[in-house]
Design an enzyme around this catalytic site. Sequence first.
Site, PDB file in Angstrom:
ATOM      1  N   SER A 129     -12.120  -5.655  51.835  1.00  0.00           N
ATOM      2  CA  SER A 129     -13.396  -3.770  52.131  1.00  0.00           C
ATOM      3  C   SER A 129     -11.917  -3.434  53.462  1.00  0.00           C
ATOM      4  O   SER A 129     -11.218  -4.348  53.409  1.00  0.00           O
ATOM      5  CB  SER A 129     -14.727  -4.544  52.796  1.00  0.00           C
ATOM      6  OG  SER A 129     -14.729  -3.949  53.820  1.00  0.00           O
ATOM      7  N   TYR A 153     -17.723  -9.952  59.346  1.00  0.00           N
ATOM      8  CA  TYR A 153     -17.749  -9.329  58.352  1.00  0.00           C
ATOM      9  C   TYR A 153     -16.519  -9.603  57.971  1.00  0.00           C
ATOM     10  O   TYR A 153     -15.783  -9.990  56.981  1.00  0.00           O
ATOM     11  CB  TYR A 153     -18.441  -8.023  58.007  1.00  0.00           C
ATOM     12  CG  TYR A 153     -18.523  -8.219  57.018  1.00  0.00           C
ATOM     13  CD1 TYR A 153     -18.573  -8.273  55.526  1.00  0.00           C
ATOM     14  CD2 TYR A 153     -17.805  -6.156  56.381  1.00  0.00           C
ATOM     15  CE1 TYR A 153     -18.622  -8.264  53.870  1.00  0.00           C
ATOM     16  CE2 TYR A 153     -17.673  -5.662  55.400  1.00  0.00           C
ATOM     17  CZ  TYR A 153     -17.891  -6.817  54.071  1.00  0.00           C
ATOM     18  OH  TYR A 153     -17.591  -5.927  53.343  1.00  0.00           O
ATOM     19  N   LYS A 157     -13.857 -11.427  54.725  1.00  0.00           N
ATOM     20  CA  LYS A 157     -12.950 -11.035  53.718  1.00  0.00           C
ATOM     21  C   LYS A 157     -11.531 -10.695  54.248  1.00  0.00           C
ATOM     22  O   LYS A 157     -11.074 -11.041  53.511  1.00  0.00           O
ATOM     23  CB  LYS A 157     -13.339  -9.482  54.085  1.00  0.00           C
ATOM     24  CG  LYS A 157     -14.406  -9.217  53.607  1.00  0.00           C
ATOM     25  CD  LYS A 157     -15.007  -9.841  52.170  1.00  0.00           C
ATOM     26  CE  LYS A 157     -15.835  -9.398  51.696  1.00  0.00           C
ATOM     27  NZ  LYS A 157     -16.324  -9.686  49.744  1.00  0.00           N
TER      28      LYS A 157
HETATM   29  P1  NAD Z   1     -24.765  -5.828  47.006  1.00  0.00           P
HETATM   30  O1  NAD Z   1     -24.935  -6.610  48.114  1.00  0.00           O
HETATM   31  O2  NAD Z   1     -25.471  -5.441  46.263  1.00  0.00           O
HETATM   32  O3  NAD Z   1     -24.301  -7.203  45.945  1.00  0.00           O
HETATM   33  C1  NAD Z   1     -23.970  -8.469  46.718  1.00  0.00           C
HETATM   34  C2  NAD Z   1     -24.268  -9.209  45.090  1.00  0.00           C
HETATM   35  O4  NAD Z   1     -23.914 -10.731  45.794  1.00  0.00           O
HETATM   36  C3  NAD Z   1     -26.212  -9.557  45.565  1.00  0.00           C
HETATM   37  O5  NAD Z   1     -26.385  -9.578  44.409  1.00  0.00           O
HETATM   38  C4  NAD Z   1     -26.539 -10.559  46.090  1.00  0.00           C
HETATM   39  O6  NAD Z   1     -27.656 -11.200  45.727  1.00  0.00           O
HETATM   40  C5  NAD Z   1     -24.845 -11.916  45.725  1.00  0.00           C
HETATM   41  N1  NAD Z   1     -24.814 -12.556  46.303  1.00  0.00           N
HETATM   42  C6  NAD Z   1     -25.018 -12.592  48.007  1.00  0.00           C
HETATM   43  N2  NAD Z   1     -24.841 -13.855  48.176  1.00  0.00           N
HETATM   44  C7  NAD Z   1     -24.758 -14.756  47.364  1.00  0.00           C
HETATM   45  C8  NAD Z   1     -24.316 -15.819  47.097  1.00  0.00           C
HETATM   46  N3  NAD Z   1     -24.360 -16.674  48.268  1.00  0.00           N
HETATM   47  N4  NAD Z   1     -24.028 -16.313  45.788  1.00  0.00           N
HETATM   48  C9  NAD Z   1     -24.942 -15.859  44.263  1.00  0.00           C
HETATM   49  N5  NAD Z   1     -24.850 -14.175  45.110  1.00  0.00           N
HETATM   50  C10 NAD Z   1     -24.660 -13.935  46.093  1.00  0.00           C
HETATM   51  O7  NAD Z   1     -22.785  -5.287  48.089  1.00  0.00           O
HETATM   52  P2  NAD Z   1     -22.749  -4.575  46.813  1.00  0.00           P
HETATM   53  O8  NAD Z   1     -21.548  -3.291  47.610  1.00  0.00           O
HETATM   54  O9  NAD Z   1     -22.119  -4.566  45.815  1.00  0.00           O
HETATM   55  O10 NAD Z   1     -21.084  -5.824  47.199  1.00  0.00           O
HETATM   56  C11 NAD Z   1     -20.008  -6.429  46.559  1.00  0.00           C
HETATM   57  C12 NAD Z   1     -18.697  -7.080  47.133  1.00  0.00           C
HETATM   58  O11 NAD Z   1     -17.628  -5.804  47.275  1.00  0.00           O
HETATM   59  C13 NAD Z   1     -19.318  -7.753  47.954  1.00  0.00           C
HETATM   60  O12 NAD Z   1     -17.911  -8.678  48.299  1.00  0.00           O
HETATM   61  C14 NAD Z   1     -18.352  -6.712  49.192  1.00  0.00           C
HETATM   62  O13 NAD Z   1     -18.482  -7.493  50.460  1.00  0.00           O
HETATM   63  C15 NAD Z   1     -17.956  -5.638  49.064  1.00  0.00           C
HETATM   64  N6  NAD Z   1     -17.462  -4.418  49.476  1.00  0.00           N
HETATM   65  C16 NAD Z   1     -18.016  -3.609  49.313  1.00  0.00           C
HETATM   66  C17 NAD Z   1     -17.839  -2.437  49.996  1.00  0.00           C
HETATM   67  C18 NAD Z   1     -19.476  -1.840  49.837  1.00  0.00           C
HETATM   68  O14 NAD Z   1     -19.482  -0.322  50.839  1.00  0.00           O
HETATM   69  N7  NAD Z   1     -19.946  -1.236  49.462  1.00  0.00           N
HETATM   70  C19 NAD Z   1     -16.769  -1.673  50.824  1.00  0.00           C
HETATM   71  C20 NAD Z   1     -16.134  -2.715  50.475  1.00  0.00           C
HETATM   72  C21 NAD Z   1     -16.326  -3.664  50.364  1.00  0.00           C
HETATM   73  C1  WQD Z   2     -19.735   5.972  57.202  1.00  0.00           C
HETATM   74  C2  WQD Z   2     -19.852   7.153  58.763  1.00  0.00           C
HETATM   75  C3  WQD Z   2     -21.157   6.271  60.302  1.00  0.00           C
HETATM   76  C4  WQD Z   2     -25.025   5.588  59.084  1.00  0.00           C
HETATM   77  C5  WQD Z   2     -19.340   0.556  55.747  1.00  0.00           C
HETATM   78  C6  WQD Z   2     -18.351  -0.605  56.144  1.00  0.00           C
HETATM   79  C7  WQD Z   2     -16.993  -1.136  55.583  1.00  0.00           C
HETATM   80  C8  WQD Z   2     -17.577  -1.263  53.859  1.00  0.00           C
HETATM   81  C9  WQD Z   2     -18.287   0.367  53.810  1.00  0.00           C
HETATM   82  C10 WQD Z   2     -18.072  -2.474  53.457  1.00  0.00           C
HETATM   83  C11 WQD Z   2     -19.537   6.092  59.642  1.00  0.00           C
HETATM   84  C12 WQD Z   2     -22.071   7.677  60.042  1.00  0.00           C
HETATM   85  C13 WQD Z   2     -24.016   6.565  59.029  1.00  0.00           C
HETATM   86  C14 WQD Z   2     -26.157   6.685  59.868  1.00  0.00           C
HETATM   87  C15 WQD Z   2     -24.361   7.889  60.570  1.00  0.00           C
HETATM   88  N1  WQD Z   2     -18.232  -2.401  53.392  1.00  0.00           N
HETATM   89  N2  WQD Z   2     -23.517   7.258  59.750  1.00  0.00           N
HETATM   90  N3  WQD Z   2     -25.511   7.254  60.131  1.00  0.00           N
HETATM   91  O1  WQD Z   2     -18.961   1.765  58.251  1.00  0.00           O
HETATM   92  O2  WQD Z   2     -17.836   3.490  57.209  1.00  0.00           O
HETATM   93  O3  WQD Z   2     -18.549   1.337  56.373  1.00  0.00           O
HETATM   94  O4  WQD Z   2     -19.206   0.661  54.239  1.00  0.00           O
HETATM   95  O5  WQD Z   2     -17.533  -3.505  52.870  1.00  0.00           O
HETATM   96  O6  WQD Z   2     -16.840  -2.316  55.956  1.00  0.00           O
HETATM   97  O7  WQD Z   2     -18.075  -1.193  57.707  1.00  0.00           O
HETATM   98  O8  WQD Z   2     -20.084   3.206  56.245  1.00  0.00           O
HETATM   99  O9  WQD Z   2     -21.785   4.276  55.846  1.00  0.00           O
HETATM  100  O10 WQD Z   2     -21.902   3.171  57.019  1.00  0.00           O
HETATM  101  O11 WQD Z   2     -21.013   4.912  57.732  1.00  0.00           O
HETATM  102  O12 WQD Z   2     -23.857   8.948  61.567  1.00  0.00           O
HETATM  103  O13 WQD Z   2     -27.368   6.691  59.289  1.00  0.00           O
HETATM  104  O14 WQD Z   2     -21.546   7.526  59.022  1.00  0.00           O
HETATM  105  O15 WQD Z   2     -20.893   6.234  61.378  1.00  0.00           O
HETATM  106  O16 WQD Z   2     -19.251   7.478  60.847  1.00  0.00           O
HETATM  107  P1  WQD Z   2     -19.146   2.556  57.206  1.00  0.00           P
HETATM  108  P2  WQD Z   2     -21.477   3.996  56.208  1.00  0.00           P
END
Ligand code: NAD
Ligand code: WQD
Length: 359
Positions: A129, A153, A157
Amino acid sequence: MRTPSTVVVTGGAGFIGSHTCVELLEHGYELIVVDDYSNSSPRVFSRIQRTAGRPVHAVHWVDIRDRHALSRVFDRHSVDAVVHFAAKKAVGESTRNPVEYYDTNVGGTTALLQVMQDHGVHDLVFSSSCSIYGDADRMPLRENSPARPTNPYAASKWTCERILSDVCRFRPEFRVLSLRYFNPVGAHPSGLLGEDPRGRPANLMPYLAQVAIGRRESLRVFGDDYPTPDGTGIRDYIHVMDVAAAHRLALDHVHEGTGMRVFNLGAGSGTSVLELVAAFGAACGRPIPYAVEGRRPGDVAALVADSSAVAREWGWQPKYGVAAMCRDALRFQRLNPFGYEDSADPVAVAAGADVQTPE
Ligand code: NAD
Ligand code: WQD
């Protein structure tokens, strides 16, 4: 190019995992999904099948921290590679329950690595991330920008990345690609797959989508006093379809390198909160109501990726812009106003797939 044919996808029922499953199925991979549905629904598998035209080969209801159950999955299938999405991902929740975050994200990853090692599986694509960069002072962020995680979090990572790096250093048979996603948003253009958060969305795009369909009254904009042109936070939004495509390329290429390699995945351009509000309004044909509130604790002013390394390496380029991200997120929300659980779904859950009960 050799392609590993059978891939375990942990967290394959989730937002990014489900879109990646479709992309991998469309490119001939056989998939074994492992998920505990802690943040997803098994109903997604019938949609994956409908979208890709064929089902995942098997689905196992397993918590990845349970290494005996995970080991049985690897006993049952001949696995070539793993894509590891399963994790907890809510920044705010991680500050309230850091132990749970380290347990799932770090403990889950070490359990998976042990099982992979025991079964002679060494190719891994890991979900990292942009949050590991924290409050960075120089944009755009490159892979060698310093990691300064500011919450459990992000720290979990970063800890996983350091573990993976050590594993690759001392067990050179391992090959790991760590993809640092910036802000994945949007949905499959069919409207069948999308982001289905539980409760009040923590992230901007799903919140906008719920306001657009009237499920929530108004967006709260967290701060308009950042040092950005309009004062609101700037992020690098990337369409989930582009993220899925990058995972397919990663799997196509994982066996070519050695050790651990890290790539940013972003569009390379920043969009402010108010710009995204305007783009979403344009997508749905009416302005999105919002009110400015104070800054959200832990937020940073801007996060924008330099994704030139992945473009150079595999020719990956994002295909979808912000308008498409809004259009697709809106379509999914309109077709599934309350997500997967409440929408009529004529196809039986996981039709054609071998869905297991908890192991
Ligand atoms: P998500 O929560 O939709 O998907 C994660 C999945 O993992 C879910 O289906 C959940 O049920 C499953 N899971 C969680 N804990 C588990 C466990 N202990 N055993 C088995 N399954 C488990 O999230 P996402 O947005 O699809 O994210 C996927 C990956 O990408 C995550 O590792 C997240 O940290 C990373 N990531 C997401 C974002 C984002 O903004 N969505 C950004 C950067 C990184
Ligand atoms: C985006 C912008 C908020 C909600 C997160 C995780 C990051 C990654 C991606 C997993 C920011 C603003 C948000 C709202 C708002 N995930 N905002 N009103 O925080 O950049 O990233 O998701 O790895 O680790 O931190 O994403 O969509 O929450 O926020 O004004 O109701 O929108 O302040 O500027 P963020 P976000």
